[in-house]
Design a protein around this motif. Structure first.
Motif, PDB file in Angstrom:
ATOM      1  N   THR A   1      -4.028  -8.444   5.290  1.00 24.57           N
ATOM      2  CA  THR A   1      -3.006  -7.443   5.000  1.00 24.57           C
ATOM      3  C   THR A   1      -3.524  -6.401   4.018  1.00 24.57           C
ATOM      4  O   THR A   1      -3.273  -5.196   4.160  1.00 24.57           O
ATOM      5  CB  THR A   1      -1.748  -8.120   4.421  1.00 24.57           C
ATOM      6  N   TYR A   2      -4.277  -6.848   3.023  1.00 23.50           N
ATOM      7  CA  TYR A   2      -4.820  -5.943   2.003  1.00 23.50           C
ATOM      8  C   TYR A   2      -5.766  -4.919   2.623  1.00 23.50           C
ATOM      9  O   TYR A   2      -5.641  -3.709   2.384  1.00 23.50           O
ATOM     10  CB  TYR A   2      -5.540  -6.765   0.930  1.00 23.50           C
ATOM     11  N   ILE A   3      -6.719  -5.396   3.423  1.00 23.51           N
ATOM     12  CA  ILE A   3      -7.705  -4.458   3.971  1.00 23.51           C
ATOM     13  C   ILE A   3      -7.084  -3.543   5.018  1.00 23.51           C
ATOM     14  O   ILE A   3      -7.485  -2.383   5.151  1.00 23.51           O
ATOM     15  CB  ILE A   3      -8.919  -5.205   4.575  1.00 23.51           C
ATOM     16  N   GLN A   4      -6.082  -4.016   5.753  1.00 21.68           N
ATOM     17  CA  GLN A   4      -5.433  -3.165   6.749  1.00 21.68           C
ATOM     18  C   GLN A   4      -4.727  -1.991   6.088  1.00 21.68           C
ATOM     19  O   GLN A   4      -4.829  -0.846   6.546  1.00 21.68           O
ATOM     20  CB  GLN A   4      -4.446  -3.992   7.576  1.00 21.68           C
ATOM     21  N   ASN A   5      -4.006  -2.245   5.010  1.00 23.38           N
ATOM     22  CA  ASN A   5      -3.304  -1.168   4.301  1.00 23.38           C
ATOM     23  C   ASN A   5      -4.273  -0.267   3.557  1.00 23.38           C
ATOM     24  O   ASN A   5      -4.041   0.939   3.431  1.00 23.38           O
ATOM     25  CB  ASN A   5      -2.287  -1.766   3.328  1.00 23.38           C
ATOM     26  N   PHE A   6      -5.364  -0.850   3.071  1.00 21.95           N
ATOM     27  CA  PHE A   6      -6.373  -0.053   2.384  1.00 21.95           C
ATOM     28  C   PHE A   6      -7.047   0.897   3.372  1.00 21.95           C
ATOM     29  O   PHE A   6      -7.242   2.089   3.078  1.00 21.95           O
ATOM     30  CB  PHE A   6      -7.409  -0.969   1.746  1.00 21.95           C
ATOM     31  N   MET A   7      -7.404   0.404   4.563  1.00 16.31           N
ATOM     32  CA  MET A   7      -8.049   1.253   5.571  1.00 16.31           C
ATOM     33  C   MET A   7      -7.094   2.317   6.093  1.00 16.31           C
ATOM     34  O   MET A   7      -7.513   3.434   6.398  1.00 16.31           O
ATOM     35  CB  MET A   7      -8.555   0.393   6.732  1.00 16.31           C
TER      36      MET A   7
ATOM     37  N   ASN B   1      -2.256   3.708   3.279  1.00 13.71           N
ATOM     38  CA  ASN B   1      -0.800   3.736   3.307  1.00 13.71           C
ATOM     39  C   ASN B   1      -0.267   4.252   1.974  1.00 13.71           C
ATOM     40  O   ASN B   1      -0.610   3.730   0.912  1.00 13.71           O
ATOM     41  CB  ASN B   1      -0.274   2.328   3.587  1.00 13.71           C
ATOM     42  N   THR B   2       0.563   5.278   2.017  1.00 15.57           N
ATOM     43  CA  THR B   2       1.017   5.926   0.791  1.00 15.57           C
ATOM     44  C   THR B   2       1.833   4.988  -0.103  1.00 15.57           C
ATOM     45  O   THR B   2       1.663   4.982  -1.322  1.00 15.57           O
ATOM     46  CB  THR B   2       1.865   7.158   1.137  1.00 15.57           C
ATOM     47  N   ARG B   3       2.719   4.198   0.481  1.00 16.21           N
ATOM     48  CA  ARG B   3       3.552   3.294  -0.327  1.00 16.21           C
ATOM     49  C   ARG B   3       2.697   2.194  -0.953  1.00 16.21           C
ATOM     50  O   ARG B   3       2.919   1.806  -2.104  1.00 16.21           O
ATOM     51  CB  ARG B   3       4.664   2.700   0.533  1.00 16.21           C
ATOM     52  N   PHE B   4       1.722   1.704  -0.215  1.00 14.89           N
ATOM     53  CA  PHE B   4       0.817   0.671  -0.730  1.00 14.89           C
ATOM     54  C   PHE B   4       0.061   1.199  -1.956  1.00 14.89           C
ATOM     55  O   PHE B   4       0.016   0.552  -3.011  1.00 14.89           O
ATOM     56  CB  PHE B   4      -0.158   0.257   0.370  1.00 14.89           C
ATOM     57  N   PHE B   5      -0.530   2.377  -1.840  1.00 13.22           N
ATOM     58  CA  PHE B   5      -1.281   2.946  -2.955  1.00 13.22           C
ATOM     59  C   PHE B   5      -0.366   3.425  -4.068  1.00 13.22           C
ATOM     60  O   PHE B   5      -0.750   3.420  -5.247  1.00 13.22           O
ATOM     61  CB  PHE B   5      -2.165   4.096  -2.459  1.00 13.22           C
ATOM     62  N   GLY B   6       0.841   3.834  -3.722  1.00 14.30           N
ATOM     63  CA  GLY B   6       1.792   4.235  -4.755  1.00 14.30           C
ATOM     64  C   GLY B   6       2.154   3.078  -5.668  1.00 14.30           C
ATOM     65  O   GLY B   6       2.147   3.212  -6.905  1.00 14.30           O
ATOM     66  N   ILE B   7       2.492   1.927  -5.081  1.00 13.05           N
ATOM     67  CA  ILE B   7       2.796   0.733  -5.878  1.00 13.05           C
ATOM     68  C   ILE B   7       1.592   0.342  -6.724  1.00 13.05           C
ATOM     69  O   ILE B   7       1.726  -0.044  -7.898  1.00 13.05           O
ATOM     70  CB  ILE B   7       3.204  -0.436  -4.951  1.00 13.05           C
ATOM     71  N   MET B   8       0.402   0.441  -6.140  1.00 11.97           N
ATOM     72  CA  MET B   8      -0.808   0.074  -6.878  1.00 11.97           C
ATOM     73  C   MET B   8      -1.012   0.979  -8.089  1.00 11.97           C
ATOM     74  O   MET B   8      -1.356   0.514  -9.186  1.00 11.97           O
ATOM     75  CB  MET B   8      -2.029   0.147  -5.955  1.00 11.97           C
TER      76      MET B   8
ATOM     77  N   ILE C   1       1.312   2.723  -9.751  1.00 12.36           N
ATOM     78  CA  ILE C   1       2.354   2.472 -10.761  1.00 12.36           C
ATOM     79  C   ILE C   1       2.023   1.222 -11.568  1.00 12.36           C
ATOM     80  O   ILE C   1       2.064   1.218 -12.811  1.00 12.36           O
ATOM     81  CB  ILE C   1       3.735   2.330 -10.087  1.00 12.36           C
ATOM     82  N   SER C   2       1.687   0.131 -10.882  1.00  9.84           N
ATOM     83  CA  SER C   2       1.366  -1.115 -11.575  1.00  9.84           C
ATOM     84  C   SER C   2       0.062  -0.993 -12.366  1.00  9.84           C
ATOM     85  O   SER C   2      -0.105  -1.639 -13.405  1.00  9.84           O
ATOM     86  CB  SER C   2       1.266  -2.265 -10.565  1.00  9.84           C
ATOM     87  N   MET C   3      -0.850  -0.170 -11.887  1.00 14.34           N
ATOM     88  CA  MET C   3      -2.086   0.063 -12.617  1.00 14.34           C
ATOM     89  C   MET C   3      -1.808   0.733 -13.959  1.00 14.34           C
ATOM     90  O   MET C   3      -2.337   0.340 -15.007  1.00 14.34           O
ATOM     91  CB  MET C   3      -3.025   0.943 -11.781  1.00 14.34           C
TER      92      MET C   3
ATOM     93  N   LEU D   1       0.988  -4.588  -5.919  1.00 15.93           N
ATOM     94  CA  LEU D   1       1.454  -4.793  -7.294  1.00 15.93           C
ATOM     95  C   LEU D   1       0.453  -5.632  -8.078  1.00 15.93           C
ATOM     96  O   LEU D   1       0.076  -5.283  -9.209  1.00 15.93           O
ATOM     97  CB  LEU D   1       2.823  -5.470  -7.272  1.00 15.93           C
ATOM     98  N   ALA D   2      -0.001  -6.752  -7.487  1.00 15.45           N
ATOM     99  CA  ALA D   2      -0.948  -7.636  -8.170  1.00 15.45           C
ATOM    100  C   ALA D   2      -2.285  -6.939  -8.405  1.00 15.45           C
ATOM    101  O   ALA D   2      -2.865  -7.020  -9.500  1.00 15.45           O
ATOM    102  CB  ALA D   2      -1.154  -8.900  -7.344  1.00 15.45           C
ATOM    103  N   ALA D   3      -2.766  -6.234  -7.382  1.00 15.86           N
ATOM    104  CA  ALA D   3      -4.047  -5.534  -7.512  1.00 15.86           C
ATOM    105  C   ALA D   3      -3.973  -4.451  -8.582  1.00 15.86           C
ATOM    106  O   ALA D   3      -4.918  -4.273  -9.364  1.00 15.86           O
ATOM    107  CB  ALA D   3      -4.448  -4.916  -6.176  1.00 15.86           C
TER     108      ALA D   3
END
Length: 626
Positions: free
Chosen positions: A100-106, A109-116, A118-120, A194-196
């Protein structure tokens, strides 16, 4: 992609070629060419290349069974533990999260990176115990990205800019939608982001650079485990840029990923060939010499580096499964080399961290500098360029005249060639000239008709400094030449005593023995000759097996070259690889070309790409799969 300029240039060169073919000069040259061709086809070299005595040699022998045993063990392990790996590992929650991580990274995905993001920012502020303006900006950007749920990669294909880039690189059919759309939805991806982000932010509070690399490093590690061929792509591209230990780590991780894949996939079969047999025997001889070394600990460390980079040969030939992957690797090799060469040219133009450290300033007063780009030494850079230049020439010649990619690869070839000149490495120049001779002879011997014209033009366009460097070959007044000759004399003195088993691998063993045989009190870390170095380190057996390896490899490339028309891509690539390897080996007579581990790794990667041509195009008569 067509344009008026490209079409006009193509028409001009076509008209010029047609006019030349109708001239009397062309008729005379053709008579000479046909006479030379007849003699060449009956020469001992061509008889050796066309011979087939080595095909199938060693089938069922004890030697082959011994060197084949590691792969047989992996095959047995697959039969016993393959189902366990498939059920308990491949389908585990860890693998699910990783996928799931690599699929969204490739997909970017805007929401995936947005959460990352914010949590970063949150993790950075909490662990750093202060609120940073940059963190607030990063958090705000993340909040904006969270509003949308788009995969940016989906928008790349239709764009004109990306279309131009793909055309220039020759990847016209590249599709950016290589991710699974279903994986870019759901809650799991957001929890992973979020965790990443929290982990990355916490690490950045300690070291910003290392912390920022974490999400990309995790993506790379998981992607390589998921698809080992991506590790091969990364190794080919990054080899001239990254430190040796990072490249070694990448090779080890990719190999480990391939081993896991071979165990859990029932239909996986290991490719094995005559070159592979020679490579394993070569490593075994080097291992024995390391155990009997004058500096055992240091020699074993050197052998470990050889093992990682030389054994990567098997990782490459077993990871690359399709022609598209293989051609992509060749193109990536050229692009990477062009970037290295471009940086070297910029070093020369702007004087970036260059010096006269490698030039006899008394003999070459007009010489300003020698470039070394990302490889730290002009000779090492030249050795790398020797391997890349012939491949660049193939894509320059093969692409269509009206295509933008032909002109792009032509420009990259010129950049690579110019950088080779700026290295001022005479051995590399000689090696490149031999590469050109081999390539032209086998690709289009008629081109030799323009040699007299070129010889007449060269004095007017070649700078005097280059002429002086070429003319100084063999001149003992040049400190670089005399330095090497005295080292060779000392090394020859060592071989009288240690020709059978060698003294052991590495600088420590060499430095332990060489001072007793040195001339003029010259101190050297190695013999400045690959063949002498292998002989003095591993004895006659090490050198003999290495030479046999290269002979077997060149014959395999001859098989690929002759399997299709010489103007077909596979034939041209096999010829280019053989030309590059021969040029590299010529330079190896003047320098210890394996002293730089990254260049050694690239050398065996190129051999692996050449053998992949045989495996993938189905021309292997002596191929073994288990």
């Amino acid at each position: 992609m067509n344009s008026v300029i490209l079409s006009s240039l193509a028409s001009f060169f076509k008209t010029l070629a047609e006019w030349f073919k109708k001239s009397a000069v062309y008729a005379l040259l053709m008579c000479i060419y046909n006479a030379v061709l007849s003699s060449w086809n009956g020469s001992a070299i061509m008889n050796w290349l066309h011979g087939s005595k080595t095909e199938g040699a060693g089938e069922g022998s004890i030697t082959k069974r011994v060197v084949f045993s590691p792969f047989a063990f992996l095959n047995a392990l697959k039969n016993k533990a393959g189902d366990f790996f498939e059920k308990n590992i491949s389908r585990s929650f860890i693998c699910t999260w990783a996928k799931t991580y690599i699929q969204n990274f490739m997909a970017v995905n805007t929401r995936f990176f947005g959460i990352m993001l914010i949590s970063m920012a949150l993790g950075y502020c909490v662990m750093g115990r202060h609120i940073s303006k940059i963190a607030l900006i990063v958090g705000a950007v993340g909040a904006i990205l969270c509003i949308f749920n788009y995969n940016l990669m989906s928008f790349l294909n239709p764009s004109k800019f990306v279309g131009i880039i793909k055309s220039m690189a020759g990847f016209k059919n590249l599709d950016f939608e290589f991710f699974n759309e279903e994986e870019t939805h759901g809650v799991l991806r957001l929890l992973l982001a979020l965790a990443a982000g929290i982990i990355t932010g916490a690490a950045m509070s300690v070291n910003i650079l290392y912390g920022a690399v974490i999400p990309f490093a995790v993506f790379g590690l998981v992607l390589v485990m998921y698809a080992p061929v991506t590790g091969v792509y990364a190794a080919v591209f990054l080899a001239p840029f990254v430190p040796t230990m990072i490249l070694a780590g990448l090779c080890i991780w990719t190999t480990l990923s391939l081993i896991i894949k071979s165990i859990k996939e029932r239909d996986f079969k290991w490719r094995f060939d005559g070159v592979g047999i020679c490579i394993i025997l070569f490593l075994l001889v080097l291992l024995v010499s390391s155990f009997t070394s004058f500096a055992r600990g240091d020699s074993l460390k050197v052998w470990a580096m050889y093992f990682v980079f030389v054994m990567f040969y098997f990782t490459v030939i077993n990871s690359v499964e399709t022609k598209e992957q293989l051609y992509g690797l060749f193109k990536l090799l050229v692009i990477s080399g062009a970037l290295v060469a471009l940086y070297g040219i910029m070093q020369y133009l702007f004087g970036w961290t260059t010096s006269n450290a490698w030039i006899d300033e008394e003999m070459f007063e007009d010489s300003v500098m020698r470039v070394y780009s990302t490889l730290g030494n002009p000779n090492v850079l030249g050795e790398y360029l020797l391997l890349v230049l012939p491949v660049a020439a193939v894509f320059m010649l093969k692409e269509k005249w009206r295509g933008l990619s032909k002109w792009t690869y032509g420009l990259m070839f010129l950049v690579l060639a110019l950088c080779l000149i700026l290295t001022q490495s005479r051995g590399c120049w000689i090696g490149f000239m031999l590469s050109v001779v081999i390539f032209v002879t086998f690709y289009e011997g008629k081109w030799w008709g323009i040699v007299p014209i070129v010889i007449c033009i060269l004095p007017f366009i070649v700078p005097q400094t280059i002429v002086d460097r070429i003319m100084s070959v063999g001149n003992m007044e040049d400190s670089s030449t005399s330095y090497r000759v005295y080292i060779w004399m000392g090394t020859l003195g060592m071989m009288k005593h240690y020709w059978l088993g060698g003294i052991g691998m590495g600088e420590a063993a060499f430095s332990h023995v060489y001072p007793f045989f040195s001339y003029n009190a010259i101190i050297a870390p190695h013999s400045h000759n690959l063949f002498l170095q292998l002989l003095v380190e591993a004895g006659i057996g090490g050198l003999g097996i290495f030479l046999v390896t290269q002979g077997v490899f060149l014959k395999k490339m001859s098989v690929v070259y002759r399997s299709e028309d010489k103007k077909q891509l596979n034939s041209m690539l096999s010829l280019a690889i053989a030309s590059g390897v021969m040029g590299f080996l010529i330079q190896s007579m003047f320098d210890y070309t394996f002293y730089n581990y990254r260049v050694m790794a690239i050398f065996f990667m190129l051999m692996a790409l050449g053998m992949s041509l045989k495996h993938i195009t189905g021309n292997v008569k002596n191929q073994q799969c288990i």
